[in-house]
Design a protein around this motif. Structure first.
Motif, PDB file in Angstrom:
ATOM      1  N   GLY A  53      -4.445  19.472  18.905  1.00  0.00           N
ATOM      2  CA  GLY A  53      -5.138  19.950  17.311  1.00  0.00           C
ATOM      3  C   GLY A  53      -3.635  20.253  17.156  1.00  0.00           C
ATOM      4  O   GLY A  53      -3.235  20.460  16.980  1.00  0.00           O
ATOM      5  N   PHE A  54      -4.054  20.709  15.220  1.00  0.00           N
ATOM      6  CA  PHE A  54      -3.372  21.019  14.836  1.00  0.00           C
ATOM      7  C   PHE A  54      -3.560  22.492  13.984  1.00  0.00           C
ATOM      8  O   PHE A  54      -4.708  22.777  13.581  1.00  0.00           O
ATOM      9  CB  PHE A  54      -3.224  20.029  13.463  1.00  0.00           C
ATOM     10  CG  PHE A  54      -1.868  19.864  12.743  1.00  0.00           C
ATOM     11  CD1 PHE A  54      -0.821  19.200  13.676  1.00  0.00           C
ATOM     12  CD2 PHE A  54      -1.463  20.093  11.192  1.00  0.00           C
ATOM     13  CE1 PHE A  54       0.730  18.983  12.871  1.00  0.00           C
ATOM     14  CE2 PHE A  54       0.046  20.177  11.088  1.00  0.00           C
ATOM     15  CZ  PHE A  54       0.969  19.912  11.189  1.00  0.00           C
ATOM     16  N   ILE A  55      -2.240  23.252  14.154  1.00  0.00           N
ATOM     17  CA  ILE A  55      -2.508  24.839  13.357  1.00  0.00           C
ATOM     18  C   ILE A  55      -1.717  24.754  12.188  1.00  0.00           C
ATOM     19  O   ILE A  55      -0.409  24.454  12.131  1.00  0.00           O
ATOM     20  CB  ILE A  55      -2.544  26.076  14.550  1.00  0.00           C
ATOM     21  CG1 ILE A  55      -2.729  27.093  13.799  1.00  0.00           C
ATOM     22  CG2 ILE A  55      -0.381  25.806  15.247  1.00  0.00           C
ATOM     23  CD1 ILE A  55      -2.680  27.971  14.898  1.00  0.00           C
ATOM     24  N   SER A  56      -2.214  25.625  11.082  1.00  0.00           N
ATOM     25  CA  SER A  56      -1.346  25.402  10.178  1.00  0.00           C
ATOM     26  C   SER A  56      -1.102  27.081   9.489  1.00  0.00           C
ATOM     27  O   SER A  56      -2.070  27.973   9.910  1.00  0.00           O
ATOM     28  CB  SER A  56      -2.248  24.793   8.507  1.00  0.00           C
ATOM     29  OG  SER A  56      -2.989  25.340   8.510  1.00  0.00           O
ATOM     30  N   GLU A  57      -0.389  27.120   9.025  1.00  0.00           N
ATOM     31  CA  GLU A  57       0.402  29.020   8.052  1.00  0.00           C
ATOM     32  C   GLU A  57      -1.636  29.024   7.387  1.00  0.00           C
ATOM     33  O   GLU A  57      -2.123  30.077   7.238  1.00  0.00           O
ATOM     34  CB  GLU A  57       0.376  28.947   7.701  1.00  0.00           C
ATOM     35  CG  GLU A  57       0.675  27.907   6.206  1.00  0.00           C
ATOM     36  CD  GLU A  57       1.967  27.843   5.425  1.00  0.00           C
ATOM     37  OE1 GLU A  57       3.058  28.671   5.782  1.00  0.00           O
ATOM     38  OE2 GLU A  57       2.122  27.261   4.308  1.00  0.00           O
ATOM     39  N   SER A  58      -2.554  27.866   6.592  1.00  0.00           N
ATOM     40  CA  SER A  58      -3.591  28.619   6.471  1.00  0.00           C
ATOM     41  C   SER A  58      -4.263  29.436   7.039  1.00  0.00           C
ATOM     42  O   SER A  58      -4.961  30.235   6.889  1.00  0.00           O
ATOM     43  CB  SER A  58      -4.106  27.412   5.325  1.00  0.00           C
ATOM     44  OG  SER A  58      -3.419  27.487   3.952  1.00  0.00           O
ATOM     45  N   ASP A  59      -4.673  28.584   8.406  1.00  0.00           N
ATOM     46  CA  ASP A  59      -5.838  28.954   9.323  1.00  0.00           C
ATOM     47  C   ASP A  59      -4.816  30.424   9.353  1.00  0.00           C
ATOM     48  O   ASP A  59      -5.779  31.491  10.339  1.00  0.00           O
ATOM     49  CB  ASP A  59      -5.956  27.755  10.825  1.00  0.00           C
ATOM     50  CG  ASP A  59      -5.757  26.444  10.456  1.00  0.00           C
ATOM     51  OD1 ASP A  59      -6.621  26.599   9.481  1.00  0.00           O
ATOM     52  OD2 ASP A  59      -4.883  25.848  11.048  1.00  0.00           O
ATOM     53  N   THR A  60      -3.907  30.570  10.125  1.00  0.00           N
ATOM     54  CA  THR A  60      -3.638  32.037  10.229  1.00  0.00           C
ATOM     55  C   THR A  60      -3.715  33.130   9.649  1.00  0.00           C
ATOM     56  O   THR A  60      -4.005  33.423   9.877  1.00  0.00           O
ATOM     57  CB  THR A  60      -1.923  31.882  10.812  1.00  0.00           C
ATOM     58  OG1 THR A  60      -0.931  31.116   9.480  1.00  0.00           O
ATOM     59  CG2 THR A  60      -1.627  31.129  12.151  1.00  0.00           C
ATOM     60  N   MET A  61      -3.548  32.117   7.976  1.00  0.00           N
ATOM     61  CA  MET A  61      -2.980  33.263   7.046  1.00  0.00           C
ATOM     62  C   MET A  61      -5.043  33.779   7.677  1.00  0.00           C
ATOM     63  O   MET A  61      -5.307  35.391   6.711  1.00  0.00           O
ATOM     64  CB  MET A  61      -3.005  32.952   5.608  1.00  0.00           C
ATOM     65  CG  MET A  61      -1.457  33.109   5.448  1.00  0.00           C
ATOM     66  SD  MET A  61      -1.185  31.861   4.064  1.00  0.00           S
ATOM     67  CE  MET A  61      -1.587  33.452   3.036  1.00  0.00           C
ATOM     68  N   LYS A  62      -5.603  32.773   7.294  1.00  0.00           N
ATOM     69  CA  LYS A  62      -7.435  33.649   6.977  1.00  0.00           C
ATOM     70  C   LYS A  62      -7.820  34.645   8.134  1.00  0.00           C
ATOM     71  O   LYS A  62      -9.054  35.257   8.209  1.00  0.00           O
ATOM     72  CB  LYS A  62      -8.470  32.431   7.571  1.00  0.00           C
ATOM     73  CG  LYS A  62      -7.900  31.227   5.968  1.00  0.00           C
ATOM     74  CD  LYS A  62      -9.162  29.737   5.965  1.00  0.00           C
ATOM     75  CE  LYS A  62      -8.729  28.933   5.968  1.00  0.00           C
ATOM     76  NZ  LYS A  62      -9.557  27.965   5.783  1.00  0.00           N
ATOM     77  N   CYS A  63      -7.411  33.856   9.543  1.00  0.00           N
ATOM     78  CA  CYS A  63      -7.484  34.679  10.632  1.00  0.00           C
ATOM     79  C   CYS A  63      -7.070  36.086  10.485  1.00  0.00           C
ATOM     80  O   CYS A  63      -7.690  37.056  10.577  1.00  0.00           O
ATOM     81  CB  CYS A  63      -7.318  34.278  12.010  1.00  0.00           C
ATOM     82  SG  CYS A  63      -7.384  35.251  13.286  1.00  0.00           S
ATOM     83  N   MET A  64      -5.742  36.301  10.352  1.00  0.00           N
ATOM     84  CA  MET A  64      -4.946  37.154  10.137  1.00  0.00           C
ATOM     85  C   MET A  64      -5.438  38.123   8.555  1.00  0.00           C
ATOM     86  O   MET A  64      -5.343  39.217   8.768  1.00  0.00           O
ATOM     87  CB  MET A  64      -3.391  37.449  10.621  1.00  0.00           C
ATOM     88  CG  MET A  64      -2.904  36.571  11.325  1.00  0.00           C
ATOM     89  SD  MET A  64      -3.215  37.219  12.489  1.00  0.00           S
ATOM     90  CE  MET A  64      -2.041  38.240  12.946  1.00  0.00           C
ATOM     91  N   GLY A  65      -5.682  37.568   7.725  1.00  0.00           N
ATOM     92  CA  GLY A  65      -6.087  38.572   6.280  1.00  0.00           C
ATOM     93  C   GLY A  65      -7.822  39.136   6.747  1.00  0.00           C
ATOM     94  O   GLY A  65      -7.970  40.092   6.981  1.00  0.00           O
ATOM     95  N   ASN A  66      -8.715  38.016   7.591  1.00  0.00           N
ATOM     96  CA  ASN A  66     -10.018  38.931   8.198  1.00  0.00           C
ATOM     97  C   ASN A  66      -9.490  39.646   9.533  1.00  0.00           C
ATOM     98  O   ASN A  66     -10.295  40.722   9.027  1.00  0.00           O
ATOM     99  CB  ASN A  66     -11.020  37.368   8.630  1.00  0.00           C
ATOM    100  CG  ASN A  66     -11.319  36.697   7.711  1.00  0.00           C
ATOM    101  OD1 ASN A  66     -11.412  36.363   6.427  1.00  0.00           O
ATOM    102  ND2 ASN A  66     -11.996  35.591   7.994  1.00  0.00           N
TER     103      ASN A  66
END
Length: 166
Positions: A53-66
C-alpha cells in the motif's frame, strides 16, 4: 558542441533510506513521523518487505480531520486508510520515463520495487527535477541563457497589491 548526454536512471536518484509503515501502524504514528521527517507520503510494506500500500498526508488529513470534527476517540490503522492500488517505479527507467509516469498518474512520489515487488527505495518529483536540472546544466548553451529570478521588495509587493485592489 555538447558532449553526449548521459541520461540518469531511476536507480541512480532513488532514496534508499526509506521511511515505511506496516499496515497495523496507527494513523497518529504516521502523522507524527510525517511531521518529524517532513515527508508527505510513504510506502506500506509487509513482513517480507513487499509493498502492499501507500499512505499520503491527504489520507491522514482526511482521517484525522473526520476524527476530530466528529469528536471520535478512535485511532484507525494504516490498513484502513492507505491506498491499496500502488503505482510503483522501476529502477531501470530513465528520468524521462519517470517524468511521464509522474505526470500521467498525477502523483508526487512512488516506491521503487524490484521484479518481485520488494521495496528498493522511493523516488519523488523533486528527485526527478534535480536530475533534470543537472542534465540541463551539463549543456554548454544552458549557462549563457540563464537569467536571475525577479525578486520584489516588500514595498514593490505592497504597491502591486494596492494596484490590484483598485
Amino acid at each position: 558542441m555538447d558532449k553526449e548526454m548521459i541520461i540518469p536512471k531511476v536507480s541512480e536518484i532513488i532514496v534508499k533510506n526509506v521511511i515505511a509503515f506496516h499496515a497495523d501502524h496507527s494513523t497518529s504514528d504516521v502523522v507524527r513521523v510525517f511531521n518529524e521527517h517532513r515527508i508527505s507520503s510513504a510506502p506500506v510494506i509487509n513482513e517480507s518487505n513487499e509493498v502492499v500500500g501507500f499512505i499520503s498526508e491527504s489520507d491522514t488529513m482526511k482521517c484525522m480531520g473526520n476524527c476530530l470534527f466528529f469528536d471520535e476517540q478512535r485511532n484507525p490503522t494504516v490498513d484502513s486508510i492507505m491506498s491499496k492500488e500502488v503505482y510503483t517505479a522501476k529502477a531501470e527507467w530513465d528520468i524521462f520515463e519517470l517524468d511521464n509516469f509522474f505526470i500521467e498518474r498525477h502523483i508526487r512520489s512512488a516506491p521503487v520495487v524490484d521484479s518481485e515487488g520488494h521495496l528498493m527505495g522511493i523516488v519523488t518529483r523533486r528527485d526527478a527535477l534535480l536530475a533534470l536540472q543537472k542534465l540541463l546544466e551539463s549543456r554548454s548553451d544552458y549557462k549563457k541563457n540563464l537569467k536571475e529570478p525577479v525578486k520584489l521588495s516588500m514595498h514593490q509587493k505592497l504597491i502591486m497589491r494596492l494596484n490590484n485592489l483598485s
